[in-house]
Scaffold this active site. Structure first.
Site, mmCIF file in Angstrom:
data_model
loop_
_atom_site.group_PDB
_atom_site.id
_atom_site.type_symbol
_atom_site.label_atom_id
_atom_site.label_comp_id
_atom_site.label_asym_id
_atom_site.label_seq_id
_atom_site.Cartn_x
_atom_site.Cartn_y
_atom_site.Cartn_z
ATOM 1 C CE LYS A 185 -17.553 10.636 -32.917
ATOM 2 N NZ LYS A 185 -17.090 9.629 -33.889
ATOM 3 C CG ASP A 242 -14.896 4.968 -16.990
ATOM 4 O OD1 ASP A 242 -14.076 4.170 -16.498
ATOM 5 O OD2 ASP A 242 -16.093 5.003 -16.649
#
Ligand code: ATP
Length: 360
Positions: A185, A242
């Protein structure tokens, strides 16, 4: 002799661990692996008996073992740390330096993937830093409240953590379809995510044979739903890994199928991707494929390290037995449309692991 510590954990943990042990015993008999199992109490059971969810003795047993089979834990139900509520999963990852969480998402024969096309990818998730407040600090927690109205979380990205997870990912990609997707990101977290990307790019210079692309995490979430079959190995930081791995596993067929291993340079821990599923605990309904597959990954990891072909063959045979069992609609657990219980499914997989069946 290979000493495996078995921590069954909470919720569906005892049931899926028992099924996994049945399969491992069959593999042991079929391949002469010399497995020895040491049960070690953790979680709620340990809290009731010893006043803590992870005793020092339990941790020492993990340190002394050749590998650990770790059931899921209901850590969000535990009391605060000062009252004995240690998250065994987080503590083992931090204290055994299990920096790589390898999470495959693979469609199984006969089980339709939710994106319409077969999926066979692996998410390589950094496991010791990022946003994980229980493991990203030397002392104390990465989360705190300077005033009653402000909550802060510290996210840690290091050169060492990023470099070693990138190395694990490139090594895996080299052995698979030679394609690596780096998820980040960096458009918003400009410092930390560009730092992560720079570390991955630096490692990539030693792997010219691996095609590498960079994808922003929100786009990645959409692209996985659109066509997860495009991806081979995906490397990313802790929390993105995750989340994306649950998504990828669900797309590939379901969380009950989702295996994983946490490993570092020295220790390996087999652990299903999912949590303790309290909604179905104690009902013989859980799908143990996740933990059985994780145990197979642990055997393969040990086999690679020790250059032991029997361990590698046993791991492959367990995978093949899972495929055979899951291919039969009558041979599945309820989460994927069947009617078998956890125990019966484990017995079915174990039964196909006779030496003759294993080498079929
Ligand atoms: P925890 O509280 O430990 O995080 P959870 O229920 O919030 O548990 P998961 O355990 O990951 O989160 O479960 C999410 C959903 O997937 C639940 O409905 C659960 O029943 C289902 N599930 C998870 N693992 C399995 C499994 N092995 N077999 C069948 N269903 C599963």
């Amino acid at each position: 002799m290979i000493n495996l510590v078995v921590m069954e954990g909470d919720g569906i943990g005892p049931e899926i661990t028992a099924a996994t042990l049945e399969v491992l015993r069959a593999a042991d008999a079929a391949f002469g692996l010399g497995l020895q199992f040491t049960p070690v109490m953790i979680g709620h059971a340990s809290l009731r008996t010893h006043g803590t969810t992870l005793t020092d003795a339990a941790f020492e047993a993990a340190c002394d073992a050749d590998g650990v089979i770790l059931g899921p834990v209901s850590h969000h139900e535990y009391p605060p740390v000062e009252k004995g509520g240690i998250n065994p999963s987080g503590a083992l990852r931090k204290r055994l330096d299990l920096y790589a969480n390898i999470r495959p998402a693979r469609s199984r024969p006969g089980i339709p993937p939710r994106c319409g096309v077969p999926v066979d990818l692996v998410i390589v998730r950094e496991n010791t830093e990022g946003f994980y407040a229980d493991r990203n600090m030397f002392i104390g927690s990465g989360e705190f409240m300077p005033t009653p109205d402000v909550a802060l979380s510290v996210r840690k990205i290091t050169r060492q953590g990023s470099t070693r997870i990138a190395e694990a990912a490139f090594e895996l990609a080299k052995r698979r379809r030679k394609k690596l997707t780096v998820v980040h990101k960096a458009n918003v977290l400009r410092v930390s995510e560009n730092f992560f990307l720079d570390c991955v790019r630096a490692v990539g210079k030693a792997y010219p044979e691996v095609a590498c692309e960079e994808v922003i995490v929100d786009a990645m979430a959409a692209l996985l739903v659109r066509d997860a079959s495009r991806y081979d190995v995906i490397v990313t930081t802790n929390m993105f890994g995750d989340i994306l791995s649950d998504q990828a596993s669900e797309i590939a067929g379901g969380l009950g199928l989702a295996a994983s291993i946490n490993h570092g340079a020295i220790y390996g821990v087999a652990q299903a991707q999912h949590g303790s599923a309290p909604d179905i605990a104690g009902q013989d309904r859980a799908n143990p494929t996740s933990l059985i597959g994780s145990a197979a990954m642990l055997l393969a990891w040990l086999g690679d390290r020790r250059k032991d072909n029997r361990l590698l063959a046993a791991a492959a045979a367990i995978e093949a037995a899972l495929d055979r069992a899951l291919a039969d609609p009558q041979g599945r657990t309820r989460d994927i449309g069947g009617s078998l219980g956890t125990k019966a499914f484990g017995a079915r997989v174990a039964a196909t692991l006779e030496p003759s069946a294993a080498s079929r």
